[in-house]
Design a protein around this motif. Sequence first.
Motif, mmCIF file in Angstrom:
data_model
loop_
_atom_site.group_PDB
_atom_site.id
_atom_site.type_symbol
_atom_site.label_atom_id
_atom_site.label_comp_id
_atom_site.label_asym_id
_atom_site.label_seq_id
_atom_site.Cartn_x
_atom_site.Cartn_y
_atom_site.Cartn_z
ATOM 1 N N TYR A 48 57.634 23.944 5.611
ATOM 2 C CA TYR A 48 56.034 24.031 7.172
ATOM 3 C C TYR A 48 56.658 24.849 7.308
ATOM 4 C CZ TYR A 48 59.037 19.337 6.868
ATOM 5 O OH TYR A 48 59.159 17.489 7.080
ATOM 6 N N GLN A 58 59.260 15.998 19.532
ATOM 7 C CA GLN A 58 57.577 15.501 19.166
ATOM 8 C C GLN A 58 56.718 15.381 19.715
ATOM 9 O OE1 GLN A 58 56.834 12.059 16.167
ATOM 10 N NE2 GLN A 58 55.674 13.015 15.010
ATOM 11 N N GLN A 86 54.363 19.048 20.028
ATOM 12 C CA GLN A 86 53.668 18.990 18.871
ATOM 13 C C GLN A 86 52.572 19.393 19.255
ATOM 14 O OE1 GLN A 86 52.656 14.914 16.567
ATOM 15 N NE2 GLN A 86 53.465 16.753 14.657
ATOM 16 N N ASP A 87 51.979 20.414 18.613
ATOM 17 C CA ASP A 87 50.380 21.061 18.705
ATOM 18 C C ASP A 87 48.988 20.823 17.769
ATOM 19 O OD1 ASP A 87 49.461 23.144 20.588
ATOM 20 O OD2 ASP A 87 48.941 24.346 18.170
ATOM 21 N N ASP A 88 48.127 20.919 17.991
ATOM 22 C CA ASP A 88 47.072 21.092 16.881
ATOM 23 C C ASP A 88 47.135 21.872 15.744
ATOM 24 O OD1 ASP A 88 45.955 18.568 18.145
ATOM 25 O OD2 ASP A 88 45.025 19.592 19.203
ATOM 26 N N THR A 89 47.841 23.267 15.997
ATOM 27 C CA THR A 89 47.559 24.430 15.148
ATOM 28 C C THR A 89 48.784 24.450 14.708
ATOM 29 O OG1 THR A 89 46.737 25.695 16.671
ATOM 30 C CG2 THR A 89 44.798 24.092 15.482
ATOM 31 N N VAL A 90 49.705 24.963 15.388
ATOM 32 C CA VAL A 90 50.397 25.941 16.356
ATOM 33 C C VAL A 90 52.622 24.660 15.286
ATOM 34 C CG1 VAL A 90 52.979 27.165 17.092
ATOM 35 C CG2 VAL A 90 50.524 27.508 17.358
ATOM 36 N N GLY A 91 52.866 25.358 13.864
ATOM 37 C CA GLY A 91 53.798 24.727 13.631
ATOM 38 C C GLY A 91 55.520 25.020 14.486
ATOM 39 N N ARG A 92 55.947 24.638 14.862
ATOM 40 C CA ARG A 92 57.100 24.659 15.563
ATOM 41 C C ARG A 92 58.483 23.891 15.285
ATOM 42 N NH1 ARG A 92 53.224 23.351 21.246
ATOM 43 N NH2 ARG A 92 53.128 25.531 21.568
ATOM 44 N N SER A 141 52.347 20.709 12.894
ATOM 45 C CA SER A 141 50.927 20.790 13.668
ATOM 46 C C SER A 141 50.562 19.749 13.416
ATOM 47 C CB SER A 141 50.146 21.740 13.278
ATOM 48 O OG SER A 141 49.786 22.352 12.115
ATOM 49 N N HIS A 142 48.977 19.465 14.386
ATOM 50 C CA HIS A 142 48.321 17.636 14.023
ATOM 51 C C HIS A 142 48.043 18.875 12.341
ATOM 52 C CE1 HIS A 142 49.690 15.506 16.772
ATOM 53 N NE2 HIS A 142 49.035 15.732 17.429
ATOM 54 N N HIS A 192 48.518 20.682 10.044
ATOM 55 C CA HIS A 192 49.247 20.766 8.578
ATOM 56 C C HIS A 192 49.571 19.172 8.251
ATOM 57 C CE1 HIS A 192 51.780 21.948 6.172
ATOM 58 N NE2 HIS A 192 52.681 21.203 6.154
#
Length: 394
Positions: A310, A166, A170-176, A192-193, A195
Amino acid sequence: MYKADNTQPLTVMGLMSGTSVDGVDACLARLSWQSGKLHHDILATHSVPMPADLRERLLRCMAEKSIQLEEFCRLNVAVGQLFADTAFGLMQAHNISASQIDCIGSHGQTLYHWPPTQPGMLGGTLQIGEPSLIAEKTGVLTIADFRPRDMAAGGQGAPLVCFADQLLFQDDTVGRCVQNIGGIANVTVVPSHAHLKEHDVPLMAFDTGPGNMLMDAAVDHFYQKSYDPDGAIAASGTVNEPLLQHLMAHAYLSQQPPKTTGRELFGLPCFQELLLGFPNIPPADWLATLNRFTAASIVDAYQRFVFPVYPVSEVIVGGGGSLNPVLLNNLRDLFAQHAHAISVKTHADFGIPDQYKEALAFAILAWASLLNRANNLPACTGASHAVVMGKHVR
């Protein structure tokens, strides 16, 4: 004493030996908390192979699920010495003194993991590799035996690397999804932040099933090798569909997270049972099928538990499996068949050496423990609350 809100950089070494029992990895990193984010710089890495006789003794007691007290004591010391030699070897190779390192975080070597199977039940776990030997040889505060504190709070004691995942990814827009493939495969879902702002969903992490473990058992049985370099044997074989379907029916795959597993389910006894049930499969086909199974079990876990909750567009693969091109191709092929567009990357794409990601994770866990910061994620482990894991040996 360091404080939890400490922002000064700390230099921490992580030590890791996983379920493949192939060696000890060390990663020295400078870590700091700035503007609500973890900043990390990898300073040095070092690895020491597991001696063949020690690996054989460890695997034997794991397979038999029993051990004489004298052998337990001897193994605890032998593994502790190996971890100490690895840490000290990094220090010598890079001319680093004890005064330059704030602490060492050691995962140890798991001998047995007994997770709780129902709410309210307590489980147990056993990692060996005496941390006092590491502290003695290096002269550095050593933090070890992380998992029991989470289990005392009702957790599975795993997965733990999700705490680092985490902070690192963790990215602002990309879910990983961060997918480690060691002996066992485990995933951390890092929304992402954006989401998280729109949806009240927790972080998720769990063991998806076997990683390299069954493949390693097969290549040892048929070829007397410890692993299949570059997946070359698997590439020469053909997937046996009846065997693959049998494997995909394993009860663990449908079990709801949080969940963890290990050699208890997917170790040598499992492979020996499969051999009895499928006696006429050519060796290369075994490797091809088990390689495909590892990939298929991962994708199956995402379909069951991840994608319905997610949005994910990147999968970051680490561990020994990231060095197996056949396994990566199987993952890409299966994601293309069963999911929306998924980009499969490796930790190296993010500047983290694939081999040393878990060692870095235990450096981060030790960093948090040193600062008295909670370093488990109850949503991932099933613990009733957040705790500070790790026993300190000075």
